[in-house]
Design a protein around this motif. Sequence first.
Motif, PDB file in Angstrom:
ATOM      1  N   GLY A   3       0.837  -1.186   0.000  1.00 20.69           N
ATOM      2  CA  GLY A   3       0.000   0.000   0.000  1.00 20.69           C
ATOM      3  C   GLY A   3       0.873   1.238   0.000  1.00 20.69           C
ATOM      4  O   GLY A   3       2.092   1.179   0.220  1.00 20.69           O
ATOM      5  N   PRO A   4       0.264   2.402  -0.239  1.00 19.55           N
ATOM      6  CA  PRO A   4       1.061   3.629  -0.342  1.00 19.55           C
ATOM      7  C   PRO A   4       1.854   3.963   0.919  1.00 19.55           C
ATOM      8  O   PRO A   4       3.006   4.374   0.832  1.00 19.55           O
ATOM      9  N   ALA A   5       1.271   3.788   2.092  1.00 22.16           N
ATOM     10  CA  ALA A   5       1.993   4.116   3.329  1.00 22.16           C
ATOM     11  C   ALA A   5       3.195   3.198   3.521  1.00 22.16           C
ATOM     12  O   ALA A   5       4.268   3.657   3.909  1.00 22.16           O
ATOM     13  N   GLU A   6       3.019   1.917   3.232  1.00 24.71           N
ATOM     14  CA  GLU A   6       4.131   0.972   3.374  1.00 24.71           C
ATOM     15  C   GLU A   6       5.265   1.314   2.421  1.00 24.71           C
ATOM     16  O   GLU A   6       6.442   1.264   2.777  1.00 24.71           O
ATOM     17  N   LEU A   7       4.893   1.677   1.196  1.00 25.53           N
ATOM     18  CA  LEU A   7       5.910   2.019   0.200  1.00 25.53           C
ATOM     19  C   LEU A   7       6.660   3.289   0.601  1.00 25.53           C
ATOM     20  O   LEU A   7       7.899   3.340   0.513  1.00 25.53           O
ATOM     21  N   LEU A   8       5.942   4.295   1.079  1.00 22.94           N
ATOM     22  CA  LEU A   8       6.598   5.523   1.535  1.00 22.94           C
ATOM     23  C   LEU A   8       7.492   5.254   2.738  1.00 22.94           C
ATOM     24  O   LEU A   8       8.605   5.765   2.824  1.00 22.94           O
ATOM     25  N   ARG A   9       7.003   4.435   3.684  1.00 24.15           N
ATOM     26  CA  ARG A   9       7.818   4.060   4.855  1.00 24.15           C
ATOM     27  C   ARG A   9       9.112   3.388   4.409  1.00 24.15           C
ATOM     28  O   ARG A   9      10.196   3.754   4.856  1.00 24.15           O
ATOM     29  N   ASP A  10       8.993   2.436   3.511  1.00 21.47           N
ATOM     30  CA  ASP A  10      10.180   1.717   3.041  1.00 21.47           C
ATOM     31  C   ASP A  10      11.153   2.647   2.323  1.00 21.47           C
ATOM     32  O   ASP A  10      12.372   2.518   2.464  1.00 21.47           O
ATOM     33  N   PHE A  11      10.610   3.600   1.567  1.00 26.17           N
ATOM     34  CA  PHE A  11      11.472   4.551   0.866  1.00 26.17           C
ATOM     35  C   PHE A  11      12.226   5.434   1.855  1.00 26.17           C
ATOM     36  O   PHE A  11      13.441   5.604   1.752  1.00 26.17           O
ATOM     37  N   VAL A  12      11.519   5.989   2.843  1.00 30.90           N
ATOM     38  CA  VAL A  12      12.180   6.823   3.847  1.00 30.90           C
ATOM     39  C   VAL A  12      13.250   6.016   4.574  1.00 30.90           C
ATOM     40  O   VAL A  12      14.340   6.514   4.869  1.00 30.90           O
ATOM     41  N   ASN A  13      12.973   4.752   4.832  1.00 31.98           N
ATOM     42  CA  ASN A  13      13.912   3.910   5.577  1.00 31.98           C
ATOM     43  C   ASN A  13      15.079   3.385   4.741  1.00 31.98           C
ATOM     44  O   ASN A  13      15.891   2.610   5.245  1.00 31.98           O
ATOM     45  N   THR A  14      15.219   3.871   3.501  1.00 30.92           N
ATOM     46  CA  THR A  14      16.425   3.516   2.737  1.00 30.92           C
ATOM     47  C   THR A  14      17.645   4.258   3.273  1.00 30.92           C
ATOM     48  O   THR A  14      18.764   3.971   2.867  1.00 30.92           O
ATOM     49  N   TYR A  15      17.408   5.199   4.164  1.00 24.69           N
ATOM     50  CA  TYR A  15      18.516   5.859   4.856  1.00 24.69           C
ATOM     51  C   TYR A  15      18.351   5.617   6.340  1.00 24.69           C
ATOM     52  O   TYR A  15      17.308   5.933   6.920  1.00 24.69           O
ATOM     53  N   ASP A  16      19.368   5.052   6.967  1.00 23.05           N
ATOM     54  CA  ASP A  16      19.369   4.777   8.403  1.00 23.05           C
ATOM     55  C   ASP A  16      20.128   5.903   9.098  1.00 23.05           C
ATOM     56  O   ASP A  16      21.355   5.999   8.988  1.00 23.05           O
ATOM     57  N   VAL A  17      19.396   6.767   9.789  1.00 22.81           N
ATOM     58  CA  VAL A  17      19.986   7.925  10.463  1.00 22.81           C
ATOM     59  C   VAL A  17      20.992   7.488  11.518  1.00 22.81           C
ATOM     60  O   VAL A  17      22.083   8.049  11.626  1.00 22.81           O
ATOM     61  N   GLU A  18      20.635   6.465  12.278  1.00 21.68           N
ATOM     62  CA  GLU A  18      21.477   6.030  13.389  1.00 21.68           C
ATOM     63  C   GLU A  18      22.854   5.558  12.928  1.00 21.68           C
ATOM     64  O   GLU A  18      23.870   5.904  13.527  1.00 21.68           O
TER      65      GLU A  18
END
Length: 175
Positions: A3-18
């Motif tokens: 779904g759109p939220a899952e896809l956006l979440r996964d995209f944002v998480n392509t960068y690990d801030v920590e």
Amino acid sequence: MSGPAELLRDFVNTYDVETDTDDLTSPQVLRDWLEARGLEPAADLVLARELREGLRAGLRHNHDGVAYAAPEPLETALAALSLRVTVDGGTPRLVPADGAPHRGLAQLAAMIAAAHADGTWPRLKVCVESTCQAAFIDASKNRSRAWCSMRVCGNRTKTRTYRARRQAEGPGMPA
């Protein structure tokens, strides 16, 4: 496809801030990431990263439940993408404009409107732990979740708060 939220979440998480780790290391990796999710390829790594970090900045606002204007980094990235409205089966939706460059990134941007339409956008957040900032979908009944993981980030925050309170109380205070 998710779904759109899952896809956006996964995209944002392509960068690990920590860990300061970016999964999108090259234009080819970006193309592969998009294609693996059923999106059209795009090779503009700079624009992809701007869109990703603009989304992360926008998702920080989903904790307060107040309508807001998109942060400037997100607006800048969105302005570089060509989208149009189409009506499919009586339902309007955003799609990349015909012949538009960066079609895969435009498809990701269209997911913002799709997540709003299906009601998942307000549940899409980033962890309030400053060292983490991972995107997650808040499935709690009252939409009050603040951390990606209570066990990890929630515990870190609560431990820091406890230690700061104890330090402020000063030495010699009973445990």
